[in-house]
Design an enzyme around this catalytic site. Sequence first.
Site, PDB file in Angstrom:
ATOM      1  N   CYS A  42       0.825  -1.213   0.000  1.00 19.65           N
ATOM      2  CA  CYS A  42       0.000   0.000   0.000  1.00 19.65           C
ATOM      3  C   CYS A  42       0.861   1.265   0.000  1.00 19.65           C
ATOM      4  O   CYS A  42       0.666   2.152  -0.824  1.00 19.65           O
ATOM      5  CB  CYS A  42      -0.937  -0.015   1.206  1.00 19.65           C
ATOM      6  SG  CYS A  42      -1.853   1.516   1.373  1.00 19.65           S
ATOM      7  N   CYS A  47      -1.337   1.737  -3.152  1.00 19.30           N
ATOM      8  CA  CYS A  47      -2.332   2.806  -2.964  1.00 19.30           C
ATOM      9  C   CYS A  47      -1.734   4.206  -2.891  1.00 19.30           C
ATOM     10  O   CYS A  47      -2.224   5.122  -3.553  1.00 19.30           O
ATOM     11  CB  CYS A  47      -3.115   2.571  -1.674  1.00 19.30           C
ATOM     12  SG  CYS A  47      -3.423   0.859  -1.276  1.00 19.30           S
ATOM     13  N   LYS A  50       0.283   5.408  -6.067  1.00 19.37           N
ATOM     14  CA  LYS A  50      -0.736   5.424  -7.129  1.00 19.37           C
ATOM     15  C   LYS A  50      -1.623   6.657  -7.000  1.00 19.37           C
ATOM     16  O   LYS A  50      -1.838   7.389  -7.958  1.00 19.37           O
ATOM     17  CB  LYS A  50      -1.544   4.123  -7.043  1.00 19.37           C
ATOM     18  CG  LYS A  50      -2.651   3.899  -8.036  1.00 19.37           C
ATOM     19  CD  LYS A  50      -3.998   4.450  -7.678  1.00 19.37           C
ATOM     20  CE  LYS A  50      -4.578   4.092  -6.347  1.00 19.37           C
ATOM     21  NZ  LYS A  50      -5.128   2.776  -6.220  1.00 19.37           N
ATOM     22  N   TYR A 177      -8.898  -3.547 -11.475  1.00 19.34           N
ATOM     23  CA  TYR A 177      -8.589  -2.287 -10.797  1.00 19.34           C
ATOM     24  C   TYR A 177      -7.305  -1.656 -11.348  1.00 19.34           C
ATOM     25  O   TYR A 177      -7.269  -0.487 -11.700  1.00 19.34           O
ATOM     26  CB  TYR A 177      -8.286  -2.549  -9.318  1.00 19.34           C
ATOM     27  CG  TYR A 177      -9.419  -2.695  -8.367  1.00 19.34           C
ATOM     28  CD1 TYR A 177      -9.784  -1.651  -7.532  1.00 19.34           C
ATOM     29  CD2 TYR A 177     -10.095  -3.905  -8.239  1.00 19.34           C
ATOM     30  CE1 TYR A 177     -10.779  -1.798  -6.588  1.00 19.34           C
ATOM     31  CE2 TYR A 177     -11.095  -4.065  -7.289  1.00 19.34           C
ATOM     32  CZ  TYR A 177     -11.437  -3.009  -6.470  1.00 19.34           C
ATOM     33  OH  TYR A 177     -12.415  -3.150  -5.547  1.00 19.34           O
ATOM     34  N   GLU A 181      -6.933   1.791 -13.515  1.00 17.67           N
ATOM     35  CA  GLU A 181      -6.342   2.929 -12.795  1.00 17.67           C
ATOM     36  C   GLU A 181      -5.067   3.422 -13.486  1.00 17.67           C
ATOM     37  O   GLU A 181      -4.869   4.621 -13.683  1.00 17.67           O
ATOM     38  CB  GLU A 181      -6.019   2.538 -11.348  1.00 17.67           C
ATOM     39  CG  GLU A 181      -7.250   2.470 -10.468  1.00 17.67           C
ATOM     40  CD  GLU A 181      -6.949   2.242  -8.994  1.00 17.67           C
ATOM     41  OE1 GLU A 181      -7.820   2.503  -8.172  1.00 17.67           O
ATOM     42  OE2 GLU A 181      -5.832   1.791  -8.660  1.00 17.67           O
ATOM     43  N   HIS A 435     -27.019  21.372  -0.907  1.00 14.18           N
ATOM     44  CA  HIS A 435     -27.164  21.911  -2.261  1.00 14.18           C
ATOM     45  C   HIS A 435     -26.223  23.083  -2.500  1.00 14.18           C
ATOM     46  O   HIS A 435     -26.036  23.892  -1.595  1.00 14.18           O
ATOM     47  CB  HIS A 435     -28.617  22.359  -2.443  1.00 14.18           C
ATOM     48  CG  HIS A 435     -28.921  22.827  -3.815  1.00 14.18           C
ATOM     49  ND1 HIS A 435     -29.005  21.958  -4.892  1.00 14.18           N
ATOM     50  CD2 HIS A 435     -29.128  24.076  -4.308  1.00 14.18           C
ATOM     51  CE1 HIS A 435     -29.265  22.651  -5.981  1.00 14.18           C
ATOM     52  NE2 HIS A 435     -29.342  23.936  -5.657  1.00 14.18           N
ATOM     53  N   GLU A 440     -26.274  15.090  -3.364  1.00 11.82           N
ATOM     54  CA  GLU A 440     -27.672  15.324  -2.969  1.00 11.82           C
ATOM     55  C   GLU A 440     -28.631  14.441  -3.786  1.00 11.82           C
ATOM     56  O   GLU A 440     -29.735  14.132  -3.343  1.00 11.82           O
ATOM     57  CB  GLU A 440     -28.048  16.796  -3.112  1.00 11.82           C
ATOM     58  CG  GLU A 440     -28.104  17.308  -4.527  1.00 11.82           C
ATOM     59  CD  GLU A 440     -28.452  18.802  -4.597  1.00 11.82           C
ATOM     60  OE1 GLU A 440     -29.474  19.196  -4.005  1.00 11.82           O
ATOM     61  OE2 GLU A 440     -27.696  19.561  -5.226  1.00 11.82           O
TER      62      GLU A 440
END
Length: 459
Positions: A42, A47, A50, A177, A181, A435, A440
């Site tokens: 990681c 991760c 990346k 993935y 990516e 908003h 939303e």
Amino acid sequence: MSKNYDLIVIGGGSGGVRAARMAATYGAKVAIIEEYRYGGTCVIRGCVPKKLFVYASRFPELFELSSDFGFDVSAKFNWSTLLANKNREISRLEELYVKTLKNWKVDIFRDKGIIEGANEVRLKRENKILKGKYILIATGAKPFKPNIKGAEYGITSNEALDFKHLPKRLLIEGGGYIAVEFASIFLGLGVDVCLAYRRDLVLRNFDNHIRVTLEKSLLAKGLDLHYQASIIRLEKNDAAIDVYFSNGEKDKFDAVMFATGRVPNIEGLGLGNAGIAKNSNGAIEVDDYGQTMCPSIYAVGDVTGKVQLTPVAIREGAAFAENLFNNNPIKVDYSLIPTAIFTEPEIGTIGLSEERAVEIYKNIEIYIANFRPMINTLGENDEKMLLKLITRKNGGRVLGCHIVGHGAGEMIQLIAIPMGMGATKADFDRAIAVHPTAAEELVTFKAPSYIYENGKKLS
Ligand code: NDP
């Protein structure tokens, strides 16, 4: 000479470090062994680097958009600067990992750990035996390259995170993935990227709307996408690589990257010395508490082949420490795992896809918002955002949520909370919207876009 510990952890990545640290906080005497760099996949080659590259890859599109907001930006990109800054940051994080372990008085070894028996680990370089009441295997996974002629000329995500120079033409094989990516990162950085996938649509097993939306965006950004195509041979040809595909095509690239999955990292670990069984994928077999066939040896994270995600390894490492050192047996719940795919546009997803939900429940409702996000409304960019909820009928329990667009990863993290609590569509409806945001839409859906009755789609 040997030394006695309550726990010996093999592997200094996310799962191993979490288990070591937590066990130490509960008073255990802990040793941890890592043969490469603390932080594991990681932090060092997954991760974290990346995501830093993902940020970099998004700037060109933002610079382009900025002209719609009145800016006049001319930008030059320097790969070496990004690489050096990324390397500095992962070194900083690595030091932090080590510092935390030291703070908790964990003995740290930079070596390869080899299991010699139920309670013994040998340090390969030092040739020293450590004895432990328990041993935890947290050695992770490593990239898998298909067994084809010339595979040695291809790289994996490990090397792509350290390209000396950006390639002009890059071929990536795979549809998972890492493939999407990295395709997205290098496209964003101006590389001519080709993606070859052996099936028909990337991200198999994800919700179909996500897959189609991402495919459309990647194509619009210039991805050269080839389906039903696998690499069957690579040949080195001066500075370039000649690639032969299963569909009879041949092409030339500066670099070829395999993103064809990851396999458990168990080579030379000595599993046989303690009678530890593997499954057909070469992963260590464990029970619900991470215990292997050898009662004093446990395993967590990618090496168990369950779910290859950092937060899952961390949760498993924590559960292991709770169970053995805090008398608090916890079974990790794998049922609702949120996940993000850091493509551009980003994907956030949790729960069942439409396809799985209809298979299981037959009667479901689908709510979809598909719109041009506000940031795109001043200019020509017509990339859309997708927000999708899948619920049981009559606005019942929310079964799945899938988002493509800016902030999808952040949104899905928060959606994981109500979904884990069993939220219904009515619970979502009770929330007051923020908003103007994209999120939303998730709390303002009125009628379903379509429904399924007895497994049949009705509009
Ligand atoms: P995935 O399992 O996601 O994808 C592997 C891809 O390679 C699939 O498309 C698969 O095809 C294809 N493939 C497998 N074997 C071959 C072969 N022999 N020839 C050609 N194609 C092949 O693995 P990744 O490497 O992308 O990622 C590994 C894991 O890392 C993921 O499972 C994920 O959990 C984790 N990860 C998570 C990230 C995140 O959370 N953002 C980021 C990166 C990785 P097919 O579909 O046919 O099986």
